[in-house]
Each structure stands twice: as C-alpha cells, then as structure tokens.
Design a protein around this motif. Sequence first.
Motif, PDB file in Angstrom:
ATOM      1  N   VAL A   1       0.832  -1.201   0.000  1.00  0.00           N
ATOM      2  CA  VAL A   1       0.000   0.000   0.000  1.00  0.00           C
ATOM      3  C   VAL A   1       0.866   1.249   0.000  1.00  0.00           C
ATOM      4  N   TRP A   2       0.539   2.173  -0.897  1.00  0.00           N
ATOM      5  CA  TRP A   2       1.228   3.466  -1.015  1.00  0.00           C
ATOM      6  C   TRP A   2       0.162   4.545  -1.038  1.00  0.00           C
ATOM      7  N   VAL A   3       0.284   5.524  -0.163  1.00  0.00           N
ATOM      8  CA  VAL A   3      -0.701   6.601  -0.082  1.00  0.00           C
ATOM      9  C   VAL A   3       0.019   7.946  -0.085  1.00  0.00           C
ATOM     10  N   ASP A   4      -0.260   8.739  -1.094  1.00  0.00           N
ATOM     11  CA  ASP A   4       0.260  10.110  -1.178  1.00  0.00           C
ATOM     12  C   ASP A   4       1.755  10.215  -0.914  1.00  0.00           C
ATOM     13  N   GLY A   5       2.504   9.302  -1.509  1.00  0.00           N
ATOM     14  CA  GLY A   5       3.951   9.430  -1.470  1.00  0.00           C
ATOM     15  C   GLY A   5       4.672   8.532  -0.502  1.00  0.00           C
ATOM     16  N   GLU A   6       3.937   7.735   0.292  1.00  0.00           N
ATOM     17  CA  GLU A   6       4.588   6.886   1.280  1.00  0.00           C
ATOM     18  C   GLU A   6       4.009   5.482   1.267  1.00  0.00           C
ATOM     19  N   LEU A   7       4.883   4.500   1.439  1.00  0.00           N
ATOM     20  CA  LEU A   7       4.423   3.141   1.698  1.00  0.00           C
ATOM     21  C   LEU A   7       3.915   3.081   3.138  1.00  0.00           C
ATOM     22  N   VAL A   8       2.757   2.441   3.331  1.00  0.00           N
ATOM     23  CA  VAL A   8       2.141   2.375   4.652  1.00  0.00           C
ATOM     24  C   VAL A   8       1.760   0.946   4.973  1.00  0.00           C
ATOM     25  N   GLU A   9       1.478   0.701   6.256  1.00  0.00           N
ATOM     26  CA  GLU A   9       1.058  -0.627   6.667  1.00  0.00           C
ATOM     27  C   GLU A   9      -0.298  -0.968   6.055  1.00  0.00           C
ATOM     28  N   PRO A  10      -0.454  -2.184   5.521  1.00  0.00           N
ATOM     29  CA  PRO A  10      -1.706  -2.539   4.821  1.00  0.00           C
ATOM     30  C   PRO A  10      -2.955  -2.381   5.670  1.00  0.00           C
ATOM     31  N   LEU A  11      -2.893  -2.750   6.949  1.00  0.00           N
ATOM     32  CA  LEU A  11      -4.084  -2.703   7.788  1.00  0.00           C
ATOM     33  C   LEU A  11      -4.106  -1.496   8.717  1.00  0.00           C
ATOM     34  N   GLY A  12      -3.132  -0.618   8.588  1.00  0.00           N
ATOM     35  CA  GLY A  12      -3.112   0.570   9.418  1.00  0.00           C
ATOM     36  C   GLY A  12      -3.952   1.682   8.828  1.00  0.00           C
ATOM     37  N   PRO A  13      -4.255   2.713   9.615  1.00  0.00           N
ATOM     38  CA  PRO A  13      -4.982   3.871   9.094  1.00  0.00           C
ATOM     39  C   PRO A  13      -4.120   4.620   8.090  1.00  0.00           C
ATOM     40  N   ALA A  14      -4.704   5.038   6.969  1.00  0.00           N
ATOM     41  CA  ALA A  14      -3.884   5.670   5.936  1.00  0.00           C
ATOM     42  C   ALA A  14      -4.594   6.782   5.179  1.00  0.00           C
ATOM     43  N   VAL A  15      -5.913   6.893   5.309  1.00  0.00           N
ATOM     44  CA  VAL A  15      -6.689   7.896   4.589  1.00  0.00           C
ATOM     45  C   VAL A  15      -7.597   8.601   5.589  1.00  0.00           C
ATOM     46  N   SER A  16      -7.757   9.900   5.441  1.00  0.00           N
ATOM     47  CA  SER A  16      -8.605  10.664   6.343  1.00  0.00           C
ATOM     48  C   SER A  16     -10.038  10.144   6.335  1.00  0.00           C
ATOM     49  N   ALA A  17     -10.670  10.141   7.498  1.00  0.00           N
ATOM     50  CA  ALA A  17     -12.087   9.779   7.587  1.00  0.00           C
ATOM     51  C   ALA A  17     -12.959  10.786   6.855  1.00  0.00           C
ATOM     52  N   LEU A  18     -12.413  11.954   6.553  1.00  0.00           N
ATOM     53  CA  LEU A  18     -13.158  12.980   5.822  1.00  0.00           C
ATOM     54  C   LEU A  18     -12.909  12.925   4.319  1.00  0.00           C
ATOM     55  N   ASP A  19     -12.113  11.960   3.875  1.00  0.00           N
ATOM     56  CA  ASP A  19     -11.871  11.850   2.436  1.00  0.00           C
ATOM     57  C   ASP A  19     -13.197  11.638   1.717  1.00  0.00           C
ATOM     58  N   HIS A  20     -13.391  12.353   0.633  1.00  0.00           N
ATOM     59  CA  HIS A  20     -14.670  12.317  -0.069  1.00  0.00           C
ATOM     60  C   HIS A  20     -14.983  10.955  -0.680  1.00  0.00           C
ATOM     61  N   ALA A  21     -13.950  10.140  -0.915  1.00  0.00           N
ATOM     62  CA  ALA A  21     -14.215   8.777  -1.373  1.00  0.00           C
ATOM     63  C   ALA A  21     -14.849   7.949  -0.263  1.00  0.00           C
ATOM     64  N   VAL A  22     -14.489   8.245   0.987  1.00  0.00           N
ATOM     65  CA  VAL A  22     -15.051   7.527   2.128  1.00  0.00           C
ATOM     66  C   VAL A  22     -16.472   7.988   2.405  1.00  0.00           C
ATOM     67  N   THR A  23     -16.698   9.296   2.378  1.00  0.00           N
ATOM     68  CA  THR A  23     -18.008   9.823   2.761  1.00  0.00           C
ATOM     69  C   THR A  23     -19.055   9.686   1.672  1.00  0.00           C
ATOM     70  N   VAL A  24     -18.676   9.892   0.405  1.00  0.00           N
ATOM     71  CA  VAL A  24     -19.694   9.847  -0.657  1.00  0.00           C
ATOM     72  C   VAL A  24     -19.259   9.062  -1.899  1.00  0.00           C
ATOM     73  N   GLY A  25     -18.125   8.392  -1.850  1.00  0.00           N
ATOM     74  CA  GLY A  25     -17.687   7.611  -3.006  1.00  0.00           C
ATOM     75  C   GLY A  25     -17.190   8.461  -4.151  1.00  0.00           C
ATOM     76  N   ASP A  26     -16.608   9.618  -3.827  1.00  0.00           N
ATOM     77  CA  ASP A  26     -16.173  10.580  -4.838  1.00  0.00           C
ATOM     78  C   ASP A  26     -14.721  10.292  -5.223  1.00  0.00           C
TER      79      ASP A  26
END
Length: 305
Positions: A31-56
């Motif tokens: 998993v890579w998010v916004d420039g960094e490799l991150v833990e697969p099951l760790g938190p990595a995207v804001s809860a306010l991300d529009h893809a999370v809230t409305v699928g945008d």
Amino acid sequence: MKTVAGARGAPGRHDAGGRSEAAVTGTSIRVWVDGELVEPLGPAVSALDHAVTVGDGVFETAKIVDGEPFALTRHHRRLEHSAAGLGLPAPDLAFVDKGVAAVLEGEPIAFGRLRYSVTGGVGPLGSDRHEASLTTIVLAAPQARPPASGRLTVVPWTRNERSAVVGLKTTSYAENVVALARAKQVGAIEAVFANTRGELCECTGSNVFVVVDGVVLTPPADSGLLPGITRGLVIEWGRAAGVDVREQALPLDVLTTADEVFITSTTKDVLPIDSVDDHDLPAERPVTTALQEIFRSNAERDSDP
C-alpha cells in the motif's frame, strides 16, 4: 502523508477457510498513499476523504504478470477520462507512476492485481466539494489465477444507460458488491446486468461477449457499460486477426440462444462461460478458444499495447 484516521482489522474474524481476516485482506497487499508506503491494515486515509463519505473518486485495476503491470497506458487514459467525467482535476500520472513503482519494487508478483485510485480528497460530509486536494492511493497484491471457465447469473437489477456517471470507473461500487454477492451465492463467477431498455449490458467487473453463427457480438458503449481495457483489446486484436467482431445492441436472452458466451476483464482475460443460470452452453467453443490464443499471443509480445 495526510493526517490519517481509521481502524485496524478486527481480531478474531475468519473467512470460510479458517484464515484470519488479516491474512486474507492485509498482509500480502502493498500500500502506497500520497507518497509513502504504509502498513496494509493501518490507518492511511482521512475519515473525511470524499471517497469515504460519498464515493467521490476514480480508480483503475491492472493485471500484474511477473512483476509488470499490463496495459498501464490505457488504464491511465481511462483514469483521466473518469476524473474529467466526475469533475475532478486531472490526476498527476507521474505521481501515480511513483506509487506504482513503489508497490512493485522488491519480490516480483508472479500474478496479481494493481489498483490505483484518485479521490476528491478531504471534503464536506455531503456531496458538495471543497476545492479538490486529491488523494492518491496505489495497491498491489498477488492473487489466484482465474479458473478455466465459469458460470453467469442474470440479476434483477439494471444498469442506467443515462446515468451521470455512465462509462466512468468510479469508487461508487455498492451495486456491484450486491450483485456479485448474489452471483457467489448461486455458484456463479459473475452477475449480468441488463440496462433499463432490457438490453444485455455488462457484468459487475467484466464485459460480456456472445458468438452467434461465427460472429462475435458485444454490447456497444451506449448500452451503459464501462468499456473495459481487455474488451477493447479483444475487439482490436480479434478484428486484426480476421475475426468478425461487432458492437451492437443485444437482447438479454441472447445469452441463452448464443453458440458461445465469454467474458473479459483485466485479470480474467478471455474467460469462457459454461452456463447462464440453468442454461448450459456447448462444450465446444472454437471462436472463444481462438480469441483466447489471439489475446495471449498479443499480450505476450507487448505488455503496454
């Protein structure tokens, strides 16, 4: 990387085979998010991300073979088209490519899936957008190769060929999740949708073809389908090899009158269909077999056609 919020995989949950949820969904995924490799099951995207809230958001999935993604340029072009259709800024494809390189580095994935998404970023809790600050996510994981053939089931829900997002590959996939779950319940590999006109349209993540009197037929883009990358290559390479391939509106019941049926997708390539619900198809499928070989030989010559 953005400030993150989320929850780790819950302990103690297992799939039908007895494997923990973490083993199934996390440990083998890069998993890579916004420039960094991150833990697969760790938190990595804001809860306010529009893809999370409305699928945008928009995304692409490409096959990985021996550590290399297939048809990446075509997938990039479709990502741009989808983003424009949603009114998102143009994705930074050079940035996406950095993520692709990061998740493919190391031990080569013999066969797997590359998925990359671009979302509307942090936004309000409703459908309005703030000024877009895109989130870019790239994932890679090995997966089992597809079966030699499969079964389809027709579901009672329809594709809307007049939808605002028709032809766009968006992260709003809930109706596909429901339909594919129905297919798995009845032992099918895919679910088939008609459109609102009652015409054959597509599957949840695959395009569908039929063979009638030696002619290969598939629904046109204006049926409401998502034009698949593999679909386009089958049409191009099939025609170049002398196969009569046509895009035309088709009745849904052509699935039970056709001589052959097959589906196409990024990780399934050209996959023959044995039956559609209770209707068994002929075991001999010469046209499908020929197209499988045409696709295989072309793909082996060029990994980015």
